[in-house]
Scaffold this motif. Structure first.
Motif, PDB file in Angstrom:
ATOM      1  N   SER A  84      14.552   7.187  -4.559  1.00 24.79           N
ATOM      2  CA  SER A  84      14.736   6.023  -5.184  1.00 24.79           C
ATOM      3  C   SER A  84      13.791   5.773  -6.271  1.00 24.79           C
ATOM      4  O   SER A  84      12.281   5.682  -5.751  1.00 24.79           O
ATOM      5  CB  SER A  84      14.863   5.087  -4.110  1.00 24.79           C
ATOM      6  OG  SER A  84      15.210   3.786  -4.651  1.00 24.79           O
ATOM      7  N   ARG A 113      12.104   3.263  -7.852  1.00 23.18           N
ATOM      8  CA  ARG A 113      10.883   2.350  -7.568  1.00 23.18           C
ATOM      9  C   ARG A 113       9.964   2.437  -6.518  1.00 23.18           C
ATOM     10  O   ARG A 113       8.735   2.539  -6.747  1.00 23.18           O
ATOM     11  CB  ARG A 113      11.429   0.797  -7.695  1.00 23.18           C
ATOM     12  CG  ARG A 113      10.520  -0.152  -7.774  1.00 23.18           C
ATOM     13  CD  ARG A 113      11.271  -1.678  -7.554  1.00 23.18           C
ATOM     14  NE  ARG A 113      12.371  -1.826  -8.339  1.00 23.18           N
ATOM     15  CZ  ARG A 113      12.198  -2.461  -9.848  1.00 23.18           C
ATOM     16  NH1 ARG A 113      11.266  -2.473 -10.203  1.00 23.18           N
ATOM     17  NH2 ARG A 113      13.298  -2.330 -10.532  1.00 23.18           N
ATOM     18  N   PRO A 114      10.524   2.730  -5.057  1.00 20.38           N
ATOM     19  CA  PRO A 114       9.452   3.403  -4.173  1.00 20.38           C
ATOM     20  C   PRO A 114       8.731   4.371  -4.329  1.00 20.38           C
ATOM     21  O   PRO A 114       7.456   4.726  -3.899  1.00 20.38           O
ATOM     22  CB  PRO A 114      10.410   3.328  -2.899  1.00 20.38           C
ATOM     23  CG  PRO A 114      11.654   2.369  -3.179  1.00 20.38           C
ATOM     24  CD  PRO A 114      11.788   2.612  -4.694  1.00 20.38           C
ATOM     25  N   LEU A 118       6.001   3.443  -6.773  1.00 20.09           N
ATOM     26  CA  LEU A 118       4.840   2.580  -6.018  1.00 20.09           C
ATOM     27  C   LEU A 118       3.996   3.461  -5.134  1.00 20.09           C
ATOM     28  O   LEU A 118       2.746   3.277  -5.337  1.00 20.09           O
ATOM     29  CB  LEU A 118       5.600   1.459  -5.367  1.00 20.09           C
ATOM     30  CG  LEU A 118       6.045   0.469  -5.984  1.00 20.09           C
ATOM     31  CD1 LEU A 118       7.085  -0.623  -5.236  1.00 20.09           C
ATOM     32  CD2 LEU A 118       5.203  -0.564  -6.907  1.00 20.09           C
ATOM     33  N   ARG A 119       4.579   4.454  -4.391  1.00 19.18           N
ATOM     34  CA  ARG A 119       3.836   5.321  -3.486  1.00 19.18           C
ATOM     35  C   ARG A 119       3.202   6.359  -4.261  1.00 19.18           C
ATOM     36  O   ARG A 119       1.948   6.728  -3.654  1.00 19.18           O
ATOM     37  CB  ARG A 119       4.796   5.352  -2.290  1.00 19.18           C
ATOM     38  CG  ARG A 119       5.006   4.228  -1.367  1.00 19.18           C
ATOM     39  CD  ARG A 119       5.482   4.735  -0.147  1.00 19.18           C
ATOM     40  NE  ARG A 119       6.672   5.351  -0.111  1.00 19.18           N
ATOM     41  CZ  ARG A 119       8.024   5.036  -0.034  1.00 19.18           C
ATOM     42  NH1 ARG A 119       8.199   3.677   0.007  1.00 19.18           N
ATOM     43  NH2 ARG A 119       8.833   5.669   0.035  1.00 19.18           N
ATOM     44  N   ARG A 158       0.335  -0.366  -5.915  1.00 18.09           N
ATOM     45  CA  ARG A 158      -0.070  -1.228  -4.951  1.00 18.09           C
ATOM     46  C   ARG A 158      -1.721  -1.542  -5.077  1.00 18.09           C
ATOM     47  O   ARG A 158      -2.356  -2.635  -5.376  1.00 18.09           O
ATOM     48  CB  ARG A 158       0.384  -1.461  -3.668  1.00 18.09           C
ATOM     49  CG  ARG A 158       1.883  -1.915  -3.740  1.00 18.09           C
ATOM     50  CD  ARG A 158       2.524  -1.914  -2.400  1.00 18.09           C
ATOM     51  NE  ARG A 158       4.134  -2.308  -2.318  1.00 18.09           N
ATOM     52  CZ  ARG A 158       4.862  -1.328  -2.026  1.00 18.09           C
ATOM     53  NH1 ARG A 158       4.522  -0.097  -1.765  1.00 18.09           N
ATOM     54  NH2 ARG A 158       6.146  -1.530  -2.023  1.00 18.09           N
ATOM     55  N   ASN A 209       9.825   3.931   5.645  1.00 19.47           N
ATOM     56  CA  ASN A 209       9.158   3.033   5.119  1.00 19.47           C
ATOM     57  C   ASN A 209       9.743   1.508   5.128  1.00 19.47           C
ATOM     58  O   ASN A 209      11.049   1.431   5.494  1.00 19.47           O
ATOM     59  CB  ASN A 209       8.915   3.402   3.557  1.00 19.47           C
ATOM     60  CG  ASN A 209       8.107   4.784   3.717  1.00 19.47           C
ATOM     61  OD1 ASN A 209       7.030   4.831   3.908  1.00 19.47           O
ATOM     62  ND2 ASN A 209       8.739   5.719   2.937  1.00 19.47           N
ATOM     63  N   ASP A 248      10.272  -0.241   3.016  1.00 21.98           N
ATOM     64  CA  ASP A 248      11.494  -0.671   1.842  1.00 21.98           C
ATOM     65  C   ASP A 248      12.773  -0.200   1.934  1.00 21.98           C
ATOM     66  O   ASP A 248      13.706  -0.087   1.312  1.00 21.98           O
ATOM     67  CB  ASP A 248      10.811  -0.223   0.456  1.00 21.98           C
ATOM     68  CG  ASP A 248      10.653   1.342   0.483  1.00 21.98           C
ATOM     69  OD1 ASP A 248      10.933   2.003   1.301  1.00 21.98           O
ATOM     70  OD2 ASP A 248       9.651   1.626  -0.513  1.00 21.98           O
ATOM     71  N   THR A 257      13.389   3.170   2.469  1.00 15.36           N
ATOM     72  CA  THR A 257      13.385   4.708   2.121  1.00 15.36           C
ATOM     73  C   THR A 257      12.647   5.538   3.072  1.00 15.36           C
ATOM     74  O   THR A 257      11.932   4.785   4.010  1.00 15.36           O
ATOM     75  CB  THR A 257      12.986   4.974   0.653  1.00 15.36           C
ATOM     76  OG1 THR A 257      11.487   4.430   0.687  1.00 15.36           O
ATOM     77  CG2 THR A 257      13.684   3.953  -0.456  1.00 15.36           C
ATOM     78  N   ASP A 259      10.318   9.485   3.626  1.00 10.14           N
ATOM     79  CA  ASP A 259       9.631  10.544   3.291  1.00 10.14           C
ATOM     80  C   ASP A 259       9.761  11.679   4.281  1.00 10.14           C
ATOM     81  O   ASP A 259       9.575  11.551   5.749  1.00 10.14           O
ATOM     82  CB  ASP A 259       8.304  10.535   3.065  1.00 10.14           C
ATOM     83  CG  ASP A 259       7.991   9.188   1.920  1.00 10.14           C
ATOM     84  OD1 ASP A 259       8.886   8.981   1.179  1.00 10.14           O
ATOM     85  OD2 ASP A 259       6.994   8.549   2.148  1.00 10.14           O
ATOM     86  N   ALA A 301      10.484   9.282  -0.942  1.00  5.71           N
ATOM     87  CA  ALA A 301      11.281   8.301  -1.120  1.00  5.71           C
ATOM     88  C   ALA A 301      12.955   8.334  -1.086  1.00  5.71           C
ATOM     89  O   ALA A 301      13.373   8.088  -1.972  1.00  5.71           O
ATOM     90  CB  ALA A 301      11.008   7.516  -2.563  1.00  5.71           C
ATOM     91  N   ASP A 358       4.089   2.462   5.447  1.00  9.57           N
ATOM     92  CA  ASP A 358       4.018   2.887   4.291  1.00  9.57           C
ATOM     93  C   ASP A 358       2.670   3.480   3.876  1.00  9.57           C
ATOM     94  O   ASP A 358       2.300   3.839   2.731  1.00  9.57           O
ATOM     95  CB  ASP A 358       4.068   1.773   3.334  1.00  9.57           C
ATOM     96  CG  ASP A 358       5.397   1.195   3.136  1.00  9.57           C
ATOM     97  OD1 ASP A 358       6.156   1.872   2.955  1.00  9.57           O
ATOM     98  OD2 ASP A 358       5.514  -0.202   2.887  1.00  9.57           O
TER      99      ASP A 358
END
Length: 216
Positions: free
Chosen positions: A29, A31-32, A35-36, A41, A131, A133, A135, A137, A171, A203
């Motif tokens: 996915s 966006r996640p 971000l990770r 962040r 996570n 959100d 999703t 790993d 993700a 996360d």
């Protein structure tokens, strides 16, 4: 020609040998993933704190200049964040993870797409991390003597594992399905009872060491 039309089988560089079948395929996915994988962040927090310090430090001397300087720092920080967000989107859209009855295949890369094969015989353990959100790993540890290329697989790797890179199926929107397929395939490959992959919701880039599915 559409992207990846040259693949004989979607996500694979060649047709599977007789007797080998695809058990699961999936993509991150975006966006996640962005971000990770690129720690956006943390990068955003760094520039926000830097701007806050600048404004606080110069407020008594000249509030207007301090505020403008802080806004410039925020704008400066937004540039790499937006660029990395775009790179993460491209990376996620060109990534495809495949689990067969014998191996994991990772098709990765934006400018230079490549496929990386990880046979089950090279996998020491696999851990699932859920996570917040939604999703998850799947993190792989390799047997001694087997080493993944850090430059070939980045950012599909755990952070700070440079000397002994650990590949990550990152993700995933439906992690339980992928984890179940991998656990069953690893167990069948090692002729062992199936043990589920579990993980705590986090996360952070540290897996809680639950039950691991391992291939001897």
């Amino acid at each position: 020609m559409r992207e990846h039309d040259s693949e004989p089988v979607l996500g694979l560089p060649e047709r599977l040998p007789e007797g080998e079948t695809i058990l699961w395929q999936g993509a991150p996915s975006w966006r996640p993933f962005a971000l990770r994988a690129f720690h956006l962040r943390g990068l955003a927090a760094y520039f926000a704190l830097l701007a806050l310090w600048y404004v606080t430090d110069g407020w008594r001397a000249n509030p207007q200049d301090a505020l403008l300087g802080g806004l410039r720092l925020v704008a400066l920080g937004a540039v790499p964040i937006v660029l990395l967000l775009g790179l993460g989107k491209l990376a996620a859209r060109t990534t495809l993870y495949t689990i067969t009855g014998r191996r994991i295949v990772m098709r990765v890369g934006v400018a230079l797409p490549m496929t990386v094969n990880i046979p089950f015989a090279a996998i020491r353990s696999a851990d699932l991390r859920q996570n917040r959100d939604g999703t998850g790993d799947i993190m792989l540890r390799l047997m001694s003597g087997h080493r993944a290329s850090y430059f070939a697989l980045w950012p599909h790797l755990r952070m700070l594992r440079v000397s002994n890179p650990e590949p990550v199926l990152r993700a995933l929107p439906h992690t339980e399905v992928a984890a179940r397929a991998l656990a069953q395939a690893l167990a069948a490959s090692a002729a062992m009872p199936v043990r589920a992959l579990h993980g705590a919701q986090t996360d952070e880039d540290h897996a809680t060491r639950p039950e691991a599915a391992a291939a001897a």
